[in-house]
Enzyme design. Sequence first.
Site, PDB file in Angstrom:
ATOM      1  N   ARG A  38       0.756  -1.225  -0.046  1.00 39.47           N
ATOM      2  CA  ARG A  38      -0.058  -0.197   0.104  1.00 39.47           C
ATOM      3  C   ARG A  38       0.899   1.224   0.057  1.00 39.47           C
ATOM      4  O   ARG A  38       0.476   2.296  -0.718  1.00 39.47           O
ATOM      5  CB  ARG A  38      -0.896  -0.036   1.257  1.00 39.47           C
ATOM      6  CG  ARG A  38      -2.039   1.027   1.215  1.00 39.47           C
ATOM      7  CD  ARG A  38      -2.974   0.888   2.474  1.00 39.47           C
ATOM      8  NE  ARG A  38      -3.930   1.905   2.240  1.00 39.47           N
ATOM      9  CZ  ARG A  38      -4.043   3.054   3.334  1.00 39.47           C
ATOM     10  NH1 ARG A  38      -3.122   3.152   4.177  1.00 39.47           N
ATOM     11  NH2 ARG A  38      -5.277   3.671   3.285  1.00 39.47           N
ATOM     12  N   ILE A  64      -6.864   7.698  -0.768  1.00 38.40           N
ATOM     13  CA  ILE A  64      -6.926   6.239  -0.978  1.00 38.40           C
ATOM     14  C   ILE A  64      -7.976   6.051   0.193  1.00 38.40           C
ATOM     15  O   ILE A  64      -7.677   6.328   1.346  1.00 38.40           O
ATOM     16  CB  ILE A  64      -5.440   5.891  -0.748  1.00 38.40           C
ATOM     17  CG1 ILE A  64      -5.251   4.311  -0.917  1.00 38.40           C
ATOM     18  CG2 ILE A  64      -4.636   6.293   0.644  1.00 38.40           C
ATOM     19  CD1 ILE A  64      -3.913   3.711  -0.960  1.00 38.40           C
ATOM     20  N   SER A  65      -8.903   5.020   0.040  1.00 41.99           N
ATOM     21  CA  SER A  65      -9.615   4.424   0.897  1.00 41.99           C
ATOM     22  C   SER A  65      -8.812   3.841   1.935  1.00 41.99           C
ATOM     23  O   SER A  65      -7.533   3.405   1.914  1.00 41.99           O
ATOM     24  CB  SER A  65     -10.610   3.560   0.273  1.00 41.99           C
ATOM     25  OG  SER A  65     -11.494   3.815  -0.484  1.00 41.99           O
ATOM     26  N   GLN A  66      -9.654   3.823   3.263  1.00 40.24           N
ATOM     27  CA  GLN A  66      -9.166   3.268   4.382  1.00 40.24           C
ATOM     28  C   GLN A  66      -8.828   1.828   4.221  1.00 40.24           C
ATOM     29  O   GLN A  66     -10.032   1.203   3.667  1.00 40.24           O
ATOM     30  CB  GLN A  66     -10.148   3.785   5.575  1.00 40.24           C
ATOM     31  CG  GLN A  66      -9.960   2.788   6.862  1.00 40.24           C
ATOM     32  CD  GLN A  66     -11.069   3.270   8.097  1.00 40.24           C
ATOM     33  OE1 GLN A  66     -11.823   4.175   7.594  1.00 40.24           O
ATOM     34  NE2 GLN A  66     -10.857   2.628   9.221  1.00 40.24           N
TER      35      GLN A  66
END
Length: 216
Positions: A38, A64-66
């Site tokens: 990530r 960026i999504s959790q």
Amino acid sequence: MRKDTFKHQGMRRQLVGLLVEKGITDQRVLDAIGKVPRHLFMDSSFEQYAYQDKPFPIGCDQTISQPYTVAFQSQLLEVKAGEKVLEVGTGSGYQAAVLCEMGAKVYSIERMKELFNNSSQILRRLGYSLTQSFGDGYKGMPAYAPFDKIIVTAGAPELPKDLLSQLKIGGRMVIPYGSGVQEMYLIERTSETDFTRKKMGKFRFVPMLKNKESRD
Ligand code: SAH
């Protein structure tokens, strides 16, 4: 060139442990999150935080999504190897990479040129092979339809009709629906004309906007 070190891999294992504690049970989702670096999808100034369970800015006012949200949506999709999955909102490319690791044939649309370019570059560099499009996700990707699964990663103020029509019968779509705060909807297509909907909890996403960015 930035690397994936043992330290990053260790932090990733801890993140996977946290997702298990938070209720993620699909082992294939957990394995995929355990594999995707990530930190390489984020600006190097945030790299040290990449394995916290938080969203982060990726430029262009987007995030960026959790990881929990990525895991939750991926789990709801019930992706099987070889399935065609359409993602709306490529953003950093992280969610697309997770779907690739799960063996999906991934198609992903992004409306902002800079994010489209950056995500294409990092996904290619990491060896993920998928079909990316710069365009308006409300229209889907008719040339490649129908899809087994559709995942929307921006908050949709309406349920996009074109996306529903590009779903296979028996297919499922996971979409955060609403303005401000969204309700995660799990939609299943049960026949040519029928869909079922289930509400799966509240989330907060950046908005799904109409049309692609004008400065392209
Ligand atoms: N899946 C991404 C999350 C990105 S945030 C990730 O893993 O990083 C949501 C993204 O949706 C943003 O990049 C935003 O530009 C994009 N987006 C918003 N509306 C869109 C639309 N109509 N079509 C395509 N992308 C859209």
